[in-house]
Design a protein around this motif. Structure first.
Motif, short mmCIF file in Angstrom:
data_model
loop_
_atom_site.label_atom_id
_atom_site.label_comp_id
_atom_site.label_asym_id
_atom_site.label_seq_id
_atom_site.Cartn_x
_atom_site.Cartn_y
_atom_site.Cartn_z
N THR A 47 0.83 -1.21 0.00
CA THR A 47 0.00 0.00 0.00
C THR A 47 0.86 1.26 0.00
O THR A 47 0.62 2.20 -0.78
CB THR A 47 -0.93 0.00 1.23
OG1 THR A 47 -1.72 -1.18 1.20
CG2 THR A 47 -1.84 1.22 1.23
N ALA B 273 2.47 1.80 -3.35
CA ALA B 273 1.53 2.37 -4.31
C ALA B 273 1.38 3.87 -4.07
O ALA B 273 1.40 4.67 -5.02
CB ALA B 273 0.18 1.67 -4.18
N GLN B 274 1.30 4.24 -2.79
CA GLN B 274 1.16 5.67 -2.47
C GLN B 274 2.38 6.46 -2.93
O GLN B 274 2.27 7.58 -3.42
CB GLN B 274 0.95 5.85 -0.96
CG GLN B 274 -0.48 5.56 -0.54
CD GLN B 274 -0.64 5.45 0.96
OE1 GLN B 274 0.33 5.40 1.71
NE2 GLN B 274 -1.89 5.40 1.41
N PRO C 40 -3.63 8.03 -8.95
CA PRO C 40 -4.09 7.17 -7.85
C PRO C 40 -4.86 5.93 -8.33
O PRO C 40 -4.63 4.83 -7.84
CB PRO C 40 -5.00 8.07 -7.01
CG PRO C 40 -5.31 9.23 -7.87
CD PRO C 40 -4.18 9.39 -8.84
N TYR D 75 -3.57 2.22 -7.26
CA TYR D 75 -4.39 1.51 -6.27
C TYR D 75 -5.01 0.26 -6.89
O TYR D 75 -5.14 -0.78 -6.25
CB TYR D 75 -5.47 2.43 -5.69
CG TYR D 75 -4.94 3.40 -4.65
CD1 TYR D 75 -4.01 2.97 -3.70
CD2 TYR D 75 -5.38 4.73 -4.62
CE1 TYR D 75 -3.52 3.86 -2.76
CE2 TYR D 75 -4.89 5.63 -3.67
CZ TYR D 75 -3.95 5.17 -2.74
OH TYR D 75 -3.47 6.05 -1.80
N ALA E 42 -2.39 -2.35 -7.03
CA ALA E 42 -2.18 -2.87 -5.68
C ALA E 42 -3.29 -3.84 -5.31
O ALA E 42 -3.03 -4.93 -4.76
CB ALA E 42 -2.11 -1.72 -4.67
#
Lengths: 268, 218
Positions: free
Chosen positions: B172, B175-176, B185, B189, B192
């Motif tokens: 997570t 990904a951020q 995003p 996301y 992910a």
């Protein structure tokens, strides 16, 4: 008695000596002042109606059901000694190693193979090597005719086979005394004989055995002495030829009429 | 401006490293939660009150408060007491203990459900209660609860995303990170999410295998 270690004890000291055994659950008294002795090598059957206290008495011998009064002695040592908790645990674990027990419902360890069932306790408690343990398992399983199932799991065995493995498991600790708590009661009729044969062979080898049973024929043919219990007391005891054929007590006669119709008739 | 997945390959190494950290923290926390669960269960059932009661209070704390808060407490809070744990270790402890409490509930029930003849048979052979528990009762209890514990472990995998907040660069957080650079995003996301799902499938396959292996000896 041939064992020299017994010479130091008083002459009245029996191999198994139960003195004034008393057991209550609250108000209910299930064993009422029972005194009983068993000689080394003797085979004793305990019979009686359900609720007579015969299983309770058997389970009191190795303290699975502790007595509320009285003493149990094995080979000159008191089993239910009054000791502080920790010392008592150590003492009872040592005593139990000398007393094999076979249960009605086998109680094999389902997560262990036949081999592991037999070797678990000797490896853990006697610290024997894997090689010794395997040899022991093979020897004991040969003894009960279960060698070819050594790597099976209990769920893959019949009831009679399970009970024979359970006997091998108990014998692997090399006990002085064997207790049988209705060892064939949960078996299908056609599987009873194979277990009886193993027990007969043990009897021929002069293992001291106390057998709680409903099988009068087996008791009559294998045991040296029969003890009839009812309502927490020993009503009558003696050689099977006497207790089964000429019981003196009314309660014994009544019990035998119900459970021994065939045998009693053929004996008349 | 539409979706543009072409930015994803440039961050593939970051993302895959995140997957590896996710697997690492999940496996480590699963091991902690499994053995911790057995330990808590044995304490709850057999320990004297002066051990049992503090542990029960601790279990109640872990069940009654948010996991996110627990992670903050362990990672940021303990620093004030002079305990400065690396983020990964803090994450493993937080996740592991949190799920140990849930596993313990399952294992307690299973221990009580093991036939009492099993304990009797072991005691009759001369085993102490501890030996009988270790060799006979607990192995059977654990086998019985492998399926529900497996469900807890899948929940643990998903909740491992929470350790991103204390700076463990798992999936997570990776990904951020990529989103912070690309302002994409949805794409990251989504990637992910797909990767979590794949890891999840792998985990279920492993659990099924363990269930099958232990089924024979039942």
């Amino acid at each position: 008695m041939s064992d020299t270690s017994t010479t130091q004890k008083s002459e009245t000291q029996k191999f198994v000596d139960i003195r004034h055994a008393q057991k209550s659950y609250g108000e209910l008294e299930v064993l009422k002042d029972i005194s009983l002795t068993v000689d080394r090598g003797e085979i004793v059957a305990i019979i009686g109606p359900s609720g007579s206290g015969k299983s309770t008495l058997l389970r009191a011998i190795n303290d699975l059901d502790p007595l509320t009064g009285g003493e149990v002695w094995l080979d000159g040592v008191q089993i239910n000694k009054d000791l502080p908790h920790r010392q008592y645990e150590k003492h009872i674990n040592e005593m139990r190693q000398q007393v094999g027990m076979v249960f009605q419902h086998f109680n094999l360890f389902p997560h262990l193979s036949v081999r592991e069932n037999v070797t678990m306790a000797p490896k853990l408690l006697k610290g024997i090597s894997d090689a010794e343990a395997n040899a022991l398992a093979e020897q004991q399983l040969t003894h009960v005719g279960m060698l070819e199932r050594i790597d099976y799991y209990p769920s893959q065995l019949s009831g009679g086979q399970k009970q024979r493995v359970a006997i091998a498991r108990a014998l692997a600790m090399n006990p002085k005394l064997m207790l049988f708590d209705e060892a064939t009661s949960a078996l299908d009729p056609e599987l009873v004989e194979e277990v009886n044969l193993v027990m007969k062979r043990l009897a021929e080898e002069h293992m001291t055995m106390i057998i709680v049973t409903h099988e009068m024929d087996f008791a009559a043919s294998v045991c040296d002495r029969v003890i009839f219990m009812d309502k927490g007391v020993v009503v009558e005891e003696g050689p099977p030829s006497v207790v089964f054929k000429n019981p003196t007590q009314e309660r014994t006669k009544e019990f035998l009429r119900k459970h021994l119709s065939q045998y009693a008739e053929s004996a008349k | 401006m539409g979706l543009d997945f072409s930015v994803v390959p440039g961050y593939l190494d970051t993302i895959l490293l995140g997957v590896i950290w996710t697997i690492a923290i999940t496996v480590a926390a699963a091991v902690v939660s499994f053995f911790g669960g057995i330990l808590f269960a044995v304490i709850a059932l057999y320990a004297p009150w002066f051990i049992r009661l503090p542990v029960r209070f601790f279990a109640w704390l872990f069940m009654g408060t948010p996991l996110l808060l627990q992670l903050f407490l362990i990672y940021f809070g303990l620093v004030e007491l002079g305990i400065d744990l690396p983020a990964f270790v803090a994450g493993v402890i937080g996740l592991g203990l949190h799920f140990a409490v849930y596993n313990s509930e399952l294992i307690q029930t299973a221990i009580l459900a093991v036939d009492k003849g099993q304990m009797e048979a072991a005691r009759t052979l001369g085993c102490s209660r501890g030996q009988a528990l270790r060799k006979v009762v607990i192995p059977q209890a654990v086998r019985d609860v492998i399926p529900p514990i497996g469900n807890n472990m899948i929940a643990l995998l998903k909740d491992s995303a929470l350790v991103s907040v204390i700076g463990v660069s798992e999936l997570t957080l990776s990904a951020q990170l990529a989103i912070g650079r690309t302002y994409r995003p949805f794409e990251f996301y989504a990637v992910a999410a797909v990767l979590y799902y794949i890891v999840n499938l792998g985990m279920e396959a492993v659990l099924r295998r363990i269930e099958r292996k232990t089924a024979l000896s039942r």
